[in-house]
Design a protein around this motif. Structure first.
Motif, mmCIF file in Angstrom:
data_model
loop_
_atom_site.group_PDB
_atom_site.id
_atom_site.type_symbol
_atom_site.label_atom_id
_atom_site.label_comp_id
_atom_site.label_asym_id
_atom_site.label_seq_id
_atom_site.Cartn_x
_atom_site.Cartn_y
_atom_site.Cartn_z
ATOM 1 N N ARG A 26 94.614 18.713 25.343
ATOM 2 C CA ARG A 26 95.886 19.152 25.921
ATOM 3 C C ARG A 26 96.966 18.170 25.477
ATOM 4 O O ARG A 26 96.759 16.956 25.523
ATOM 5 N N HIS A 28 101.168 17.103 25.691
ATOM 6 C CA HIS A 28 102.550 17.242 26.163
ATOM 7 C C HIS A 28 103.443 16.600 25.121
ATOM 8 O O HIS A 28 103.156 15.484 24.668
ATOM 9 N N THR A 51 102.430 21.753 25.238
ATOM 10 C CA THR A 51 103.648 22.087 25.972
ATOM 11 C C THR A 51 104.788 21.216 25.468
ATOM 12 O O THR A 51 104.675 19.991 25.447
ATOM 13 N N HIS A 53 108.387 19.589 25.953
ATOM 14 C CA HIS A 53 109.313 19.195 27.023
ATOM 15 C C HIS A 53 110.615 18.759 26.359
ATOM 16 O O HIS A 53 110.659 17.676 25.756
ATOM 17 N N SER A 94 110.045 10.324 34.072
ATOM 18 C CA SER A 94 109.839 11.424 35.028
ATOM 19 C C SER A 94 108.948 12.506 34.415
ATOM 20 O O SER A 94 108.119 13.097 35.108
ATOM 21 N N THR A 95 109.076 12.730 33.114
ATOM 22 C CA THR A 95 108.218 13.766 32.501
ATOM 23 C C THR A 95 106.755 13.326 32.528
ATOM 24 O O THR A 95 105.881 14.092 32.945
ATOM 25 N N VAL A 96 106.475 12.090 32.096
ATOM 26 C CA VAL A 96 105.050 11.690 32.053
ATOM 27 C C VAL A 96 104.472 11.565 33.460
ATOM 28 O O VAL A 96 103.285 11.813 33.672
ATOM 29 N N SER A 97 105.319 11.235 34.446
ATOM 30 C CA SER A 97 104.807 11.172 35.820
ATOM 31 C C SER A 97 104.472 12.566 36.311
ATOM 32 O O SER A 97 103.471 12.784 36.991
ATOM 33 N N ARG A 98 105.341 13.511 35.954
ATOM 34 C CA ARG A 98 105.158 14.886 36.435
ATOM 35 C C ARG A 98 103.920 15.546 35.827
ATOM 36 O O ARG A 98 103.168 16.229 36.501
ATOM 37 N N VAL A 99 103.682 15.323 34.523
ATOM 38 C CA VAL A 99 102.585 16.052 33.866
ATOM 39 C C VAL A 99 101.269 15.289 33.906
ATOM 40 O O VAL A 99 100.231 15.841 33.569
ATOM 41 N N GLY A 100 101.315 14.022 34.345
ATOM 42 C CA GLY A 100 100.138 13.173 34.281
ATOM 43 C C GLY A 100 99.008 13.693 35.134
ATOM 44 O O GLY A 100 99.137 14.731 35.752
ATOM 45 N N LEU A 102 97.805 11.005 32.212
ATOM 46 C CA LEU A 102 97.658 11.088 30.761
ATOM 47 C C LEU A 102 96.648 10.058 30.290
ATOM 48 O O LEU A 102 96.474 9.014 30.918
#
Ligand SMILES: O=c1ccn([C@@H]2O[C@H](COP(=O)(O)OP(=O)(O)O[C@H]3O[C@H](CO)[C@@H](O)[C@H](O)[C@H]3O)[C@@H](O)[C@H]2O)c(=O)[nH]1
Length: 447
Positions: A26, A28, A51, A53, A94-100, A102
Motif C-alpha cells: 500500500r 500513500h 493513494t 494526497h 497531518s497527512t502521515v498522521s492521518r493515513v498511518g 506507516l
C-alpha cells in the motif's frame, strides 16, 4: 512517497510505487496539486493501492502564483520552491498522521522528514533519482576537498572527473536553496535517514554506489532503473504515430531536454539550425525559448517555411508534453538528442536509439561523462566558449552516430547494445525489486 517538487523526481517515484503495489504493498503518495496531480495521475496503475494526497504548495514571496514544480518556474526561482517545500511540514505531518501507521517514508529534499519519522515511528530513507556518480563526485559528506580534484578514495578508474563546465555548474551546491545550501540540504537529507535508496543498479554505477555507502556509512538499497514495462505504457497519439510513420526505420532524430530546461533564444535558434543542417527528419520537444510566448516566436528567420512547411514537413517542433517513452519506442526514431537528465538517460539506455548528449546542469554533465567516457554508449556535442553548441557541431555529432560508415557510430552502437542486453533483461528489474523489498523488511525487523 514524498518526492521533490520536480516532474523528473515525481515520475520515478510513481513508477516505483507501481512496482511496489504490483507486489501488494500500500502506498500513500504526496505530490503538488491540483495541476501536477492531474498531469501525473494517469501513471497510477494501481489506484486501489496507491493513494495520491495533493499538497497545496504554499505561496512564498516571489514565487509565481500557481507554481507547483520546477517546470513552472525559471531556474533562478528554484530556491523559492525549496522554501515552499519546507513550508509544507505541517501538511506532511497531518497527512502521515492521518493515513498511518506507516512502515517507511521515501523522500529526497525535505530534510526534516527523518525527525518526524522518529517522532511518529516510521523508517525514513532518501530515494535518490539522480545518478550515484554525481552523488559520489559532489555530495559525499566532506567539505574540504578541492573542487577541481576528485574526493579522497573516489573510484580511481572512472573518467567521471571534475572538468571546467562541471565545476562551474557545481557551484550551485553552495548556493542557498531555501534556508540552507543545496549541498547541506542533500547531505542532511541522506544522513538523517535509516538507509538510502537509489534508482540505479550495480551493473551501471556499482563503484559509485560503494563509494557513497562508505562515505555516508549507510547501506544503499538499489531499485534498478524503474521504468514502466513496455506493455504498461500509454499509447502513442495518432498525430505522432502518423508523422513518425512517414519516415524509414531508424531515420528520425528526436530531441528533448526534459521538463525544466529553458534555452535562451540564440541557443534555441542555433539548435534548430543544427537540425536543419543535418538534413534528417527531426522532432524537437522543448519549451518556448526565454522571453518568447510561443515556439514560433523563437524560430530562426525562414525556418518554418523551409523545414516545417517545406521539405515535406521534415521538421516538427513542439512546445508541449509528448509521451517520450513511446516516441523512443517508435521504429522510425533512430537518434535521441538528450540533455542527459537521469530519467532520459535511463530511457535512452533502454531504447534502440543512438545517443547524442547536450548537457547543461551539473548532474547532466556528470551523466554525460558516464555515458560517453566510462560506458562509451553515446557522443557529446562539443560546446563553444560561450558554453553552447554550434549548428555545425550538433550536426556533426548526429552524423557521427547516424552515418552508416562511421567508426564511432559502430562502437557506440555495439557498446549500447551489450549494455541494453544486460539492463533490458526483464528479470533484472524484478530481481532488484525483490532485493529492495527484502532489504526493507530486514530494516523493519531490526527496528
Ligand atoms: O515532453 C516530455 C518531456 C519529458 N518527459 C519525461 O519526463 C521525464 C524527464 O526527466 P529527466 O529526463 O530526468 O529530465 P528533467 O525533467 O530535466 O529532470 C530533472 O531531474 C532529473 C532527475 O530525474 C535530473 O537528472 C535533471 O538534471 C533535472 O533537470 C522523463 O521520464 C521523460 O520521458 C515526457 O514524457 N515528455
Amino acid at each position: 512517497m514524498f518526492p521533490w517538487f520536480a516532474i523528473g523526481h515525481i515520475t520515478p517515484y510513481i513508477h516505483l510505487s507501481n512496482r511496489l503495489a504490483a507486489r501488494g504493498h500500500r502506498v500513500h503518495f504526496l505530490l503538488p496539486g491540483p495541476t501536477t496531480l492531474a498531469k501525473l495521475a494517469p501513471l497510477n496503475r494501481h489506484p486501489h493501492l496507491i493513494t495520491f494526497h495533493p499538497i497545496a504548495v504554499p505561496h512564498v514571496d516571489g514565487l509565481p502564483r500557481g507554481a507547483e514544480t520546477t517546470a513552472d518556474v525559471p531556474p533562478h526561482l528554484t530556491p523559492l520552491l525549496f522554501a515552499a517545500l519546507d513550508a509544507t511540514e505541517d501538511q506532511f505531518r497531518s497527512t502521515v498522521s492521518r493515513v498511518g501507521p506507516l512502515d517507511v517514508v521515501l523522500y529526497d529534499s525535505a530534510m526534516w522528514v527523518p525527525r518526524i519519522g522518529r517522532e511518529l515511528g516510521f523508517l525514513t530513507m532518501t530515494y535518490g533519482v539522480v545518478s550515484a556518480a554525481v552523488g559520489a563526485l559532489r555530495l559525499v559528506p566532506s567539505t574540504d576537498e578541492e573542487m577541481a580534484r576528485t574526493p579522497p578514495g573516489y573510484p580511481p578508474h572512472s573518467a567521471v572527473v571534475p572538468r571546467p563546465d562541471e565545476i562551474k555548474q557545481s557551484r550551485i551546491f553552495a548556493e542557498n536553496f531555501g534556508s540552507v545550501s543545496l549541498y547541506d540540504r542533500i547531505v542532511t537529507s541522506v544522513s538523517g535517514g535509516d538507509a538510502m535508496a537509489l534508482r540505479t543498479c550495480w551493473e551501471l554505477e556499482g563503484v559509485f554506489v560503494k563509494y557513497m555507502e562508505e562515505q555516508y556509512g549507510k547501506r544503499a538499497l538499489l531499485t534498478g532503473p524503474i521504468l514502466p514495462d513496455r506493455d504498461h505504457r500509454l499509447g502513442l497519439d495518432e498525430k505522432w504515430a502518423a508523422w513518425l510513420s512517414k519516415y524509414p526505420r531508424g531515420s528520425v532524430v528526436y530531441c528533448a531536454f526534459g521538463s525544466e530546461s529553458l534555452l535562451q533564444k540564440d541557443q534555441f535558434q542555433e539548435l534548430l539550425r543544427g537540425f536543419e543542417l543535418c538534413g534528417r527528419p527531426f522532432l524537437v520537444v522543448l519549451k518556448p525559448s526565454e522571453g518568447c510566448a510561443t515556439m514560433e516566436e523563437g524560430f530562426p528567420e525562414g525556418f518554418a517555411e523551409r523545414v516545417i512547411d517545406g521539405e515535406g514537413g521534415r521538421g516538427l517542433v513542439c512546445g508541449g508534453w509528448v509521451p517520450q517513452l513511446q516516441i523512443l519506442d517508435h521504429p522510425s526514431v533512430g537518434c535521441f538528442v538528450s540533455h542527459c537528465g537521469f530519467g532520459s538517460m535511463w530511457e535512452s539506455l533502454l531504447s534502440d536509439c543512438q545517443i547524442v548528449l547536450v548537457p547543461k546542469q551539473n548532474d547532466q554533465i556528470v551523466g554525460t561523462m558516464l555515458m560517453t567516457k566510462d560506458l562509451k554508449v553515446g557522443v557529446e556535442v562539443e560546446k563553444d566558449e560561450e558554453g553552447w553548441v554550434s549548428k555545425e557541431k550538433l550536426s556533426e555529432a548526429i552524423e557521427m552516430v547516424m552515418d552508416e560508415g562511421s567508426e564511432i557510430g559502430r562502437v557506440v552502437r555495439e557498446n549500447h547494445l551489450k549494455l541494453r542486453e544486460v539492463l533490458g533483461d526483464g528479470n533484472l528489474q524484478e530481481r532488484y525489486l525483490d532485493g529492495f523489498v527484502c532489504q526493507l523488511y530486514d530494516l523493519l525487523e531490526k527496528c
